[in-house]
Design a protein around this motif. Structure first.
Motif, PDB file in Angstrom:
ATOM      1  N   ALA A 164       1.001  -1.024  -0.103  1.00 35.47           N
ATOM      2  CA  ALA A 164       0.069   0.145  -0.008  1.00 35.47           C
ATOM      3  C   ALA A 164       0.978   1.260  -0.134  1.00 35.47           C
ATOM      4  CB  ALA A 164      -0.938   0.025   1.214  1.00 35.47           C
ATOM      5  N   GLY A 165       2.262   1.106   0.486  1.00 29.72           N
ATOM      6  CA  GLY A 165       2.885   2.283   0.438  1.00 29.72           C
ATOM      7  C   GLY A 165       2.911   3.192   1.392  1.00 29.72           C
ATOM      8  N   ARG A 166       2.267   2.949   2.532  1.00 28.68           N
ATOM      9  CA  ARG A 166       2.018   3.793   3.489  1.00 28.68           C
ATOM     10  C   ARG A 166       1.658   3.020   4.766  1.00 28.68           C
ATOM     11  NH1 ARG A 166      -3.465   4.114   4.708  1.00 28.68           N
ATOM     12  NH2 ARG A 166      -5.016   3.408   3.280  1.00 28.68           N
ATOM     13  N   PHE A 167       1.811   3.818   6.137  1.00 35.83           N
ATOM     14  CA  PHE A 167       1.385   3.154   7.283  1.00 35.83           C
ATOM     15  C   PHE A 167      -0.087   3.192   7.456  1.00 35.83           C
ATOM     16  CE2 PHE A 167       5.851   4.539   8.401  1.00 35.83           C
ATOM     17  CZ  PHE A 167       6.134   3.438   8.598  1.00 35.83           C
ATOM     18  N   GLY A 168      -0.712   2.593   8.145  1.00 39.31           N
ATOM     19  CA  GLY A 168      -2.353   2.512   8.383  1.00 39.31           C
ATOM     20  C   GLY A 168      -2.744   3.689   9.125  1.00 39.31           C
ATOM     21  N   ASP A 169      -4.079   4.113   8.963  1.00 37.69           N
ATOM     22  CA  ASP A 169      -4.544   5.095   9.904  1.00 37.69           C
ATOM     23  C   ASP A 169      -5.435   4.252  10.949  1.00 37.69           C
ATOM     24  OD1 ASP A 169      -3.793   7.346   8.819  1.00 37.69           O
ATOM     25  OD2 ASP A 169      -5.359   7.418   7.176  1.00 37.69           O
ATOM     26  N   PRO A 170      -5.236   4.733  12.190  1.00 36.95           N
ATOM     27  CA  PRO A 170      -5.990   3.560  13.159  1.00 36.95           C
ATOM     28  C   PRO A 170      -7.380   3.166  12.792  1.00 36.95           C
ATOM     29  CG  PRO A 170      -4.619   5.267  14.334  1.00 36.95           C
ATOM     30  CD  PRO A 170      -4.510   5.535  12.842  1.00 36.95           C
ATOM     31  N   GLU A 171      -8.189   4.454  12.091  1.00 36.96           N
ATOM     32  CA  GLU A 171      -9.533   4.103  12.089  1.00 36.96           C
ATOM     33  C   GLU A 171      -9.743   2.892  11.033  1.00 36.96           C
ATOM     34  OE1 GLU A 171      -8.076   6.960  12.014  1.00 36.96           O
ATOM     35  OE2 GLU A 171      -8.916   7.835  13.629  1.00 36.96           O
ATOM     36  N   GLU A 172      -8.722   2.608  10.292  1.00 36.64           N
ATOM     37  CA  GLU A 172      -8.865   1.437   8.945  1.00 36.64           C
ATOM     38  C   GLU A 172      -8.750   0.220   9.527  1.00 36.64           C
ATOM     39  OE1 GLU A 172      -6.960   3.083   5.060  1.00 36.64           O
ATOM     40  OE2 GLU A 172      -5.484   3.317   6.811  1.00 36.64           O
ATOM     41  N   LEU A 173      -8.703  -0.131  10.799  1.00 36.46           N
ATOM     42  CA  LEU A 173      -8.710  -1.331  11.621  1.00 36.46           C
ATOM     43  C   LEU A 173     -10.083  -1.866  12.014  1.00 36.46           C
ATOM     44  CD1 LEU A 173      -6.658  -3.663  12.679  1.00 36.46           C
ATOM     45  CD2 LEU A 173      -6.636  -2.507  14.706  1.00 36.46           C
ATOM     46  N   ALA A 174     -11.033  -0.897  12.147  1.00 33.38           N
ATOM     47  CA  ALA A 174     -12.217  -0.958  12.736  1.00 33.38           C
ATOM     48  C   ALA A 174     -13.006  -2.034  11.959  1.00 33.38           C
ATOM     49  CB  ALA A 174     -12.764   0.261  13.115  1.00 33.38           C
ATOM     50  N   GLY A 175     -12.907  -1.922  10.761  1.00 32.54           N
ATOM     51  CA  GLY A 175     -13.828  -2.752   9.859  1.00 32.54           C
ATOM     52  C   GLY A 175     -13.583  -4.100   9.930  1.00 32.54           C
ATOM     53  N   ALA A 176     -12.509  -4.661  10.472  1.00 35.53           N
ATOM     54  CA  ALA A 176     -12.237  -6.119  10.697  1.00 35.53           C
ATOM     55  C   ALA A 176     -12.626  -6.466  12.051  1.00 35.53           C
ATOM     56  CB  ALA A 176     -10.830  -6.212  10.519  1.00 35.53           C
ATOM     57  N   LEU A 177     -12.819  -5.580  12.885  1.00 38.92           N
ATOM     58  CA  LEU A 177     -13.326  -5.932  14.073  1.00 38.92           C
ATOM     59  C   LEU A 177     -15.017  -5.900  14.168  1.00 38.92           C
ATOM     60  CD1 LEU A 177     -13.246  -6.418  17.243  1.00 38.92           C
ATOM     61  CD2 LEU A 177     -13.318  -3.772  17.564  1.00 38.92           C
ATOM     62  N   LEU A 178     -15.448  -4.926  13.356  1.00 41.89           N
ATOM     63  CA  LEU A 178     -16.787  -5.049  13.232  1.00 41.89           C
ATOM     64  C   LEU A 178     -17.306  -6.344  12.626  1.00 41.89           C
ATOM     65  CD1 LEU A 178     -17.636  -1.515  11.952  1.00 41.89           C
ATOM     66  CD2 LEU A 178     -17.989  -2.189  14.413  1.00 41.89           C
ATOM     67  N   PHE A 179     -16.727  -6.833  11.329  1.00 47.03           N
ATOM     68  CA  PHE A 179     -16.977  -8.031  10.953  1.00 47.03           C
ATOM     69  C   PHE A 179     -16.941  -9.213  11.997  1.00 47.03           C
ATOM     70  CE2 PHE A 179     -15.237 -11.779   8.793  1.00 47.03           C
ATOM     71  CZ  PHE A 179     -16.477 -12.225   8.149  1.00 47.03           C
ATOM     72  N   LEU A 180     -15.739  -9.302  12.524  1.00 52.36           N
ATOM     73  CA  LEU A 180     -15.452 -10.521  13.637  1.00 52.36           C
ATOM     74  C   LEU A 180     -16.611 -10.420  14.837  1.00 52.36           C
ATOM     75  CD1 LEU A 180     -11.719 -10.799  13.214  1.00 52.36           C
ATOM     76  CD2 LEU A 180     -13.369 -12.316  12.112  1.00 52.36           C
ATOM     77  N   SER A 181     -17.082  -9.152  15.067  1.00 54.29           N
ATOM     78  CA  SER A 181     -17.988  -9.168  16.169  1.00 54.29           C
ATOM     79  C   SER A 181     -19.276  -9.346  15.900  1.00 54.29           C
ATOM     80  CB  SER A 181     -17.792  -7.641  16.995  1.00 54.29           C
ATOM     81  OG  SER A 181     -16.542  -7.446  17.099  1.00 54.29           O
ATOM     82  N   SER A 182     -19.665  -9.329  14.521  1.00 56.66           N
ATOM     83  CA  SER A 182     -20.899  -9.254  14.132  1.00 56.66           C
ATOM     84  C   SER A 182     -21.453 -10.817  13.711  1.00 56.66           C
ATOM     85  CB  SER A 182     -21.338  -8.470  12.890  1.00 56.66           C
ATOM     86  OG  SER A 182     -20.713  -9.021  11.783  1.00 56.66           O
ATOM     87  N   ASP A 183     -22.987 -10.873  13.371  1.00 59.22           N
ATOM     88  CA  ASP A 183     -23.379 -12.251  13.138  1.00 59.22           C
ATOM     89  C   ASP A 183     -22.938 -12.729  11.485  1.00 59.22           C
ATOM     90  OD1 ASP A 183     -24.920 -12.247  15.232  1.00 59.22           O
ATOM     91  OD2 ASP A 183     -26.864 -11.875  14.363  1.00 59.22           O
ATOM     92  N   GLN A 184     -22.228 -11.806  10.906  1.00 60.15           N
ATOM     93  CA  GLN A 184     -21.823 -12.189   9.606  1.00 60.15           C
ATOM     94  C   GLN A 184     -20.513 -12.913   9.606  1.00 60.15           C
ATOM     95  OE1 GLN A 184     -22.866  -8.819  10.195  1.00 60.15           O
ATOM     96  NE2 GLN A 184     -24.217  -8.553   8.397  1.00 60.15           N
ATOM     97  N   SER A 185     -20.111 -13.016  10.826  1.00 58.60           N
ATOM     98  CA  SER A 185     -19.014 -13.748  10.924  1.00 58.60           C
ATOM     99  C   SER A 185     -19.175 -15.207  11.982  1.00 58.60           C
ATOM    100  CB  SER A 185     -17.491 -13.117  11.819  1.00 58.60           C
ATOM    101  OG  SER A 185     -18.092 -12.850  13.098  1.00 58.60           O
TER     102      SER A 185
END
Length: 250
Positions: A212-233
């Motif tokens: 990706a050529g850059r370091f991540g922004d902290p907010e970009e981690l939340a999507g993975a958590l939302l998926f793993l916390s939801s019924d979709q997982s």
């Protein structure tokens, strides 16, 4: 996510940095969060969250004090009116230095916070989740769960253990409706990585490896958590999900 509305979560290490970004992600999706953190900042963080209409509470505690963890967990559970649907084991510490110079007491403290505290909080949460026949435990591992890192002997050892612990617990608890998974963040713009940003050569070598050529922004981690916390997982068990800009695929 609709399936997260009204859920209750315990999240460790959420006063700032990646943890706070994860708290915000949960709260924005209707989750009530109790933050466990050793820093005084946790109380200010909770006030800020409440001021924008989120449901949040705090338990200030040092997770290296292992004997206190059952009491700390019970306080968090009380704040959530006796219910927990999601546990996010995010708290972690690191002391970057050569292995030959790392005091054994520091090595042990890193293991205590990054592994043993996760084990104990997971067991306590599982006991509550099993009663309802469902629950989500998400451990925050690292790309160093797979890589050895540099001047990171204790940290990489602890994060490798988190990945394996995640698999083991998922094998035992999936039958009870409790999903245990882990996220492996890459390199994000947080205070924990400040020592990297202050080293131009080290920063450049990492950026050259991240597609990706850059370091991540902290907010970009939340999507993975939302998926793993939801019924979709609900049929996802024991995985290590990298969110690293492609670092581990290089």
């Amino acid at each position: 996510m609709q399936s997260l509305q009204g859920k209750k979560a315990i999240l460790t290490g959420g006063a700032q940095g990646l943890g706070l970004a994860l708290v915000n992600g949960l709260c924005k999706n209707g989750v009530e969060v109790c933050i466990i953190d050793y820093s005084d900042q946790v109380h200010t963080t909770v006030k800020d969250l409440e001021n924008i209409g989120y449901k949040a509470s705090a338990v200030q505690a040092d997770l290296s004090q292992l004997k206190n963890i059952p009491e700390v967990f019970n306080l968090a559970l009380q704040n959530l009116n006796g219910e927990v649907d999601i546990l996010v084991n995010n708290a972690g510490i690191h002391k970057p230095m050569p292995a030959t110079e790392l005091p054994i007491a520091e090595f042990q403290k890193i293991i205590d916070v990054n592994v043993t505290a996760i084990f104990e909080l997971s067991r306590l949460s599982y006991a509550e989740m099993k009663k309802k026949g469902r629950g989500k435990i998400v451990n925050i591992a690292s790309v160093l769960s797979v890589q050895g890192g540099y001047n990171a002997s204790a940290y990489s050892a602890s994060k490798g253990a988190v990945a394996q612990l995640t698999k083991s617990l998922s094998n035992e608890w999936a039958k009870d409706g409790v999903n245990v998974n882990a996220i492996a963040p890459g390199y994000y713009t947080t205070a924990l990585n400040q020592f990297i940003f202050e080293d131009p050569e080290r920063s450049r070598s990492l950026l050259d490896r991240i597609p990706a050529g850059r370091f991540g922004d902290p907010e970009e981690l939340a999507g993975a958590l939302l998926f793993l916390s939801s019924d979709q997982s609900n049929y996802v068990n024991g995985i290590l999900l990298p969110v690293d800009g492609g670092f581990l695929g290089r």
